[in-house]
Design an enzyme around this catalytic site. Structure first.
Site, PDB file in Angstrom:
ATOM      1  N   ASP A 157       0.857  -1.186   0.000  1.00  0.00           N
ATOM      2  CA  ASP A 157       0.000   0.000   0.000  1.00  0.00           C
ATOM      3  C   ASP A 157       0.895   1.239   0.000  1.00  0.00           C
ATOM      4  O   ASP A 157       1.339   1.684   1.049  1.00  0.00           O
ATOM      5  CB  ASP A 157      -0.925   0.007   1.224  1.00  0.00           C
ATOM      6  CG  ASP A 157      -1.990  -1.080   1.158  1.00  0.00           C
ATOM      7  OD1 ASP A 157      -1.780  -2.080   0.424  1.00  0.00           O
ATOM      8  OD2 ASP A 157      -3.013  -0.958   1.846  1.00  0.00           O
ATOM      9  N   LYS A 220      -6.638   3.380  -3.373  1.00  0.00           N
ATOM     10  CA  LYS A 220      -7.095   3.379  -1.983  1.00  0.00           C
ATOM     11  C   LYS A 220      -7.310   4.811  -1.533  1.00  0.00           C
ATOM     12  O   LYS A 220      -6.547   5.705  -1.915  1.00  0.00           O
ATOM     13  CB  LYS A 220      -6.024   2.672  -1.137  1.00  0.00           C
ATOM     14  CG  LYS A 220      -6.268   2.620   0.346  1.00  0.00           C
ATOM     15  CD  LYS A 220      -5.160   1.795   1.031  1.00  0.00           C
ATOM     16  CE  LYS A 220      -5.183   1.944   2.533  1.00  0.00           C
ATOM     17  NZ  LYS A 220      -4.091   1.203   3.195  1.00  0.00           N
ATOM     18  N   LYS A 256     -10.049   0.309  -2.626  1.00  0.00           N
ATOM     19  CA  LYS A 256      -9.956   0.074  -1.183  1.00  0.00           C
ATOM     20  C   LYS A 256     -10.216   1.346  -0.396  1.00  0.00           C
ATOM     21  O   LYS A 256      -9.360   2.217  -0.322  1.00  0.00           O
ATOM     22  CB  LYS A 256      -8.567  -0.473  -0.831  1.00  0.00           C
ATOM     23  CG  LYS A 256      -8.386  -0.712   0.673  1.00  0.00           C
ATOM     24  CD  LYS A 256      -7.032  -1.309   1.012  1.00  0.00           C
ATOM     25  CE  LYS A 256      -6.823  -1.353   2.533  1.00  0.00           C
ATOM     26  NZ  LYS A 256      -5.484  -1.824   2.905  1.00  0.00           N
TER      27      LYS A 256
END
Lengths: 318, 820
Positions: A157, A220, A256
């Site tokens: 991430d 995300k 996400k």
């Protein structure tokens, strides 16, 4: 894992002429909770699906091997086994989508999961590239990715360079992300846009497009450390960017949301958003993850209530 | 642990393919409420009681499954009479009840609606076929806001006003509860009694509203309700002179019919057909636009007066929008309207279902359009491409969830497309470009503009053949207050008399110049003033104007139909450039007009004296003329609009706009003041941007004619003012019959004891009746001079302003900041 988005060459037309209307987007965002609803057995089924999409997360300065270990146990056994059996589920088959930790805890997480042979079922995700601010030299940001991958992370991430985004230097952002993607190797790259720091919805959209062009497997919303995190409003902008990118290239990219998702009801609304704005495949954990920690507890309480007809005391769901 | 739940096997299935199941709203509370009312049979509600009168009944059904919901009485003449009498009686005390007390009761109503929100939602939803989500989110929430708004309206009203009296409110099935409350609340708070006539398809929520009125402490008889499934009821009630004001929501044709039925004295407020169109520009947020299309076109299942049915898309984004639209429509769910997961319910009107299917098939088969349909509803949401603009679907208002999609090239073209309609309710504009949005808002000839938002039944003004109702604010309250210039008596006429009167009205009287007069003291050739030029009448005839002592003075044109036609054409073509001039420029021209008139004072004073005034009187009249010109010249750049409150984050602009072409028919001023009256109405109308055709006092037009020269020297653009002389009634006939005329101001003459002669009653009846064809506005004014002791009567001048303007609402939501 194979990347499902190889990315494309930088194309400026994707970030030109972006028109977004906040009021209208807010209105649509508020409707996901009222236009569709699920109850009883449908609700339980939706919640269990949400469980499989959770990136169970701990990102704190006081993380140690022991609390990371507990996190891994929970990710492998998210709902009390006796409850699952009563609704016809094999407890072994229901796990969270991933565990998400800081780079220096990746080895702990991977080790724990390996110890009960879940390391190939539950991926370890590491935040990286100077999380959460990203205000570090590119060299060390790239190095972080490689070290995390070496420790066993199969999902990274990364945080994007907000300075570049706010200055409108989309080409720079693209080039950095390209290098990060390369550093990830086989690991999936999940690009954290930190929407709360991007200043405008147009920038959220543009950053989404640039991240996808550079080959992100997921985009995300946030690190969970900004003032504004995952809201349905900025999610809607990102999800529509996913759709536009898919229309243009044929590649599906995952989504996400992270930060502030706490209730079982929220989880259903997020799934409904994916189903209504995109399609059903986009509601599976291949394309959808919920970055959360407290959410799982609330879902377990709802499942308990469905199975027993009573609300659980706090000490019944350790 | 409990036993295995039987539905668990389902869980795995749903887990694998996330699906929805029907989630039905409970209707058990509603059913017991219906049972409590005489086992589901509702009689008329008169004087605070449901009457048990043994009348024949009609049924209403749940449109999804055709289950019987309740029965309603078919009220006959006697019952209607009783209900109206109850209104009339109660109005006497209710109008004297202090405003604070009336407001308290309306406040209670708001509170009680909140307390019974759920049952009210299911009542409105189940009987109307609309989804309960929509009814709750859009309608009942708005009902509450409306009641609260009017519960606190005393600050808007001057003290000592008089209510109109008895108001008849006709509901419509597209939003039955909200449309009733939108009129009921302002009517009650201003002290009127009300007769409610719900639409025959959706009377259920209206009865529940009666229960809420009772519970809130409304005195018996202030609100009465009657039901009937016979459309004759409109005529029966509207033609009753005891009903002082008719509020009607529904079809334009019914409203036109009502106008031919009512007494000239009855006030009418219409909220009619005219579905909303939407324009998407290439600077729009396309996904948000698509969401608005979904909400707008499915609003009330596409059967609402304001639901969206026409979509203009800029050509360079046409395919992009269409692809998104089709994808979005493919996600729609249809079915039981009580299911929370459904986006579309059932059309309530069987005729509408038939018309919908038929219109679509004509569109495809005869005009080669392409239809795409979604969901398995019997009236599925339909996107129609390749629309022929003069086809039935476009020209007639069809109810149902369809959307005609039409491309355009430029912004200018989009304005023309929107304006090319006989209706004028609303338009949605989608663009992020503020300059574009503001200019288009200004140019479209509709009552309401929704910028980047959805058409709903709030903050709405309609115009053209969509009616003249204003939902919101002070304008709405004023509709229920008596105007002190409204008071005249007309005798009740039956239908045949009305028709006979209308037919024979205004046929040309023999020209009064015969036999040819000799020895005219004024030899000047007076002509009509049309398009800034002096023109001989098409009739090539003249009428004689005599001095008060009977001495023949001069000849003026005896004009007819074609002169009126020419004058209207010239006024219409002048209008567009006149109202778009800056207000400062208009005021400059009017000031200059005043200046030039002042410099000719002597000429006008002499002319007035010639017609019987003393020097002092003539000077006074001329002075009044100069003052009123200055008054309106000064008002030009001041009366431009205001902001209204809105629950949206943003602004609701109320823009004051001219009506268009106004026809002014002056009365006869035996005691002077014909010049002043001519000037005050004329200048009042043009100062707000209208163009005018004015018929001067038929016996004394001379001084008015002399004003040409003053116009000509004052930079007044040709066609803004048109003066035509002739027989008052004859010219009135052709002015009223001209569809382009937006409003007719008729100054009626009274005899010594302020009664209207039969001729003038004929005229009022004719104007009211004939206004129905184009739904033009009418204003009847007594032709005595409205002056206060020190000169100009401000209150009356303000009334001229009100009648010279219409408002346009522009909903302008804002917002860009969502985080840091």
């Amino acid at each position: 894992m194979e990347s499902h988005n190889p990315g494309i060459e930088f194309d400026e037309s994707y970030v030109n002429n972006v028109n977004l209307n906040l009021t209208a987007i807010k209105k649509r965002a508020a409707e996901f909770a009222t236009r569709r609803t699920v109850k009883k057995d449908y609700q339980v089924a939706w919640l269990l699906r949400a469980v499989t999409c959770i990136d169970l997360t701990t990102l704190a300065g006081d993380d140690t091997p022991s609390n990371v270990q507990k996190l891994c146990f929970k990710a492998a056994n998210p709902i009390r086994a006796d409850l699952l059996k009563q609704i016809g589920f094999n407890p072994k088959e229901l796990t969270c989508g991933a565990v998400c930790v800081y780079p220096s805890r990746v080895a702990d997480a991977y080790g724990t999961l390996s110890s009960f042979k879940m390391n190939d079922k539950i991926p370890v995700a590491a935040v990286a590239t100077g999380f959460p601010s990203g205000q570090y030299h590119l060299e060390t940001r790239l190095k972080e990715i490689k070290l995390a991958v070496a420790d066993g992370a199969s999902e990274i991430d990364i945080v994007i360079n907000r300075t570049a985004a706010l200055q409108g230097d989309w080409k720079l952002l693209f080039d950095e992300l390209k290098q990060m993607k390369e550093s990830c190797g086989k690991a999936h790259m999940k690009a954290i846009l930190a929407v709360g720091e991007l200043g405008s919805l147009e920038n959220v959209y543009k950053a989404s497009m640039v991240a996808m062009m550079a080959g992100s497997d997921f985009i995300k919303t946030s690190t969970g450390k900004e003032g504004v995190n995952a809201t349905l409003v900025n999610a809607l902008v990102m999800v529509r960017a996913l759709r536009d990118y898919y229309y243009a290239t044929g590649y599906k990219v995952g989504f996400k949301p992270a930060g502030g998702i706490r209730t079982a009801k929220d989880a259903c609304v997020w799934l409904s958003l994916m189903k209504e704005e995109l399609d059903e495949e986009w509601t599976t954990n291949k394309f959808f993850r919920l970055g959360a920690s407290a959410l799982l507890g609330d879902i377990e309480r709802q499942v308990y209530h469905y199975v027993t007809g009573r609300y659980a005391a706090a000490n019944e769901l350790p | 642990m409990s036993a295995l739940n039987p539905s668990v096997s389902n869980i795995k299935k749903v887990f694998d393919h996330l699906s929805y199941e029907p989630v039905l709203d409970s209707d058990s509370a509603l059913k017991s409420w219906i049972e409590l009312h005489n086992n589901g049979t509702f009689g008329p509600f008169i004087n605070g009681q449901y009457q048990n009168k043994d009348l024949p009944t009609f049924q209403i059904k749940n449109p999804f499954n055709q289950n019987l919901l309740a029965k309603f009485s078919n009220c006959d003449k006697t019952v209607i009479n009783e209900a109206i009498e109850s209104c009339v009686q109660s109005a006497q005390t209710w109008s004297k009840t202090p405003q604070t007390e009336r407001e308290r009761i309306v406040y209670n109503m708001a509170r009680n609606v909140q307390k019974h929100l759920n049952i009210l939602v299911s009542c409105e939803s189940i009987s109307s076929g609309r989804t309960s989500r929509e009814v709750k989110d859009l309608d009942v929430t708005q009902v509450i806001k409306t009641l609260y708004y009017y519960a606190g309206s005393s600050s808007l009203l001057a003290e000592g006003y008089t209510p109109v009296g008895t108001v008849g409110i006709f509901g419509y099935f597209d939003s039955s509860l909200l449309s009733l409350v939108n009129k009921l609340a302002p009517a009650l708070v201003t002290g009127n009694s009300v007769l409610i006539v719900p639409h025959k398809l959706t009377p259920l929520s209206a009865v529940m509203l009666m229960d809420i009125c009772t519970q809130s402490g409304l005195p018996n008889g202030v609100v009465n309700l009657i039901t009937s499934d016979n459309d004759e009821i409109y005529n029966l009630i509207c033609s009753d002179p005891r009903i002082n004001c008719v509020c009607f929501d529904g079809k334009t044709s019914t409203a036109q019919n009502i106008l031919t039925t009512v007494s000239p004295k009855t006030r009418t407020l219409f909220s009619l057909e005219g579905k909303t169109s939407m324009v998407i520009y290439d600077s729009a947020d396309l996904d948000s636009a698509v969401e608005t299309i979904v909400d707008g076109s499915l609003y009330s299942n596409g059967q609402h007066r304001y639901s969206l049915n026409k979509l203009f898309i800029q050509e360079n984004i046409y395919q992009k929008v269409l692809k998104r639209l089709e994808t979005r429509f493919s996600k729609l769910n249809s079915g039981n309207h009580m299911d929370k997961c459904n986006d579309i319910g059932q059309l309530i009107n069987q005729n509408d279902i038939e018309n919908f299917k038929q219109a679509l098939s004509i569109q495809t088969n005869e005009f080669g359009a392409q239809n795409k349909q979604f969901t398995n509803s019997i009236t599925p949401p339909t996107i129609i491409e390749n629309v022929t603009l003069n086809s039935q679907v476009n020209l007639n208002e069809i109810n149902g969830p369809y959307l005609m999609v039409i491309p355009f090239r430029t912004v200018k073209e989009s304005v023309e497309l929107v304006n090319n309609s006989r209706y004028g309710s609303g338009v949605c504009l989608y663009s992020q470009n503020i300059s574009l949005v503001m200019e288009v808002s200004y140019l479209v000839n509709v009552g309401t503009v929704w910028v980047n938002s959805i058409p709903l039944e709030r903050g709405v003004q309609t115009r053209k053949q969509s009616g003249d109702y204003c939902i919101s604010g002070l304008r709405c309250l004023k509709m229920f207050i008596k105007n002190k210039w409204d008071d005249f008596e007309v005798e009740k006429r039956d239908r045949d008399e009305v028709l006979r009167g209308v037919k024979s009205f205004g046929s040309l009287s023999p020209t009064s110049a015969l036999p040819l007069p000799t020895n005219l003291s004024e030899e000047k050739t007076y002509k009509n003033y049309i398009g800034g030029k002096q023109q001989r009448p098409d009739t090539q005839s003249s009428r004689l104007i005599s001095l008060p002592n009977g001495e023949p003075y001069c000849l003026v044109p005896d004009s007819s139909r074609k002169d009126i036609r020419n004058a209207v054409e010239s006024a219409h073509s002048a209008f567009n450039s006149w109202w778009k001039r800056s207000n400062f420029n208009k005021s400059q021209i009017l000031y200059y007009f005043g200046e030039n008139l002042r410099s000719r004072s002597k000429q006008f004073v002499d002319k007035l004296r010639l017609f019987g005034q003393s020097q002092e009187e003539a000077e006074k009249e001329l002075n009044l003329c100069l003052n009123v010109i200055n008054y309106y010249a000064g008002l030009c750049d001041k009366n431009i609009g205001k902001l209204n409150d809105t629950t949206e984050y943003g602004y609701l602009m109320e823009i004051s706009e001219p009506l268009g072409v106004i026809a002014i028919v002056c009365g006869n001023y035996e005691n002077g003041f014909s010049l002043f009256n001519f000037v005050q109405f004329l200048v009042g109308a043009i100062s707000h941007g209208n163009s005018v055709i004015i018929i001067p006092d038929e016996k004394n037009p001379v001084a008015c004619f002399d004003l040409y020269e003053v116009f000509d020297t004052s930079d007044m653009p040709g066609g803004v003012v048109n003066i035509v002389t002739g027989n008052k009634h004859h010219l009135t006939k052709y002015l009223t019959e001209h569809q382009q005329v937006a409003s007719v101001w008729y100054l009626y003459d009274q005899n010594k004891d302020y009664q209207l002669g039969k001729n003038e009653q004929d005229a009022l009846q004719f104007v009211k009746y004939t206004s129905s064809f184009s739904l033009k506005k009418t204003w009847f004014i007594p032709s005595i001079s409205q002056l206060s002791s020190n000169g100009l009567n401000r209150e009356f001048l303000n009334e001229i302003s009100v009648n010279s303007t219409q408002c346009k609402y522009v909903h302008l939501p804002m917002g860009i900041i969502f985080a840091n």
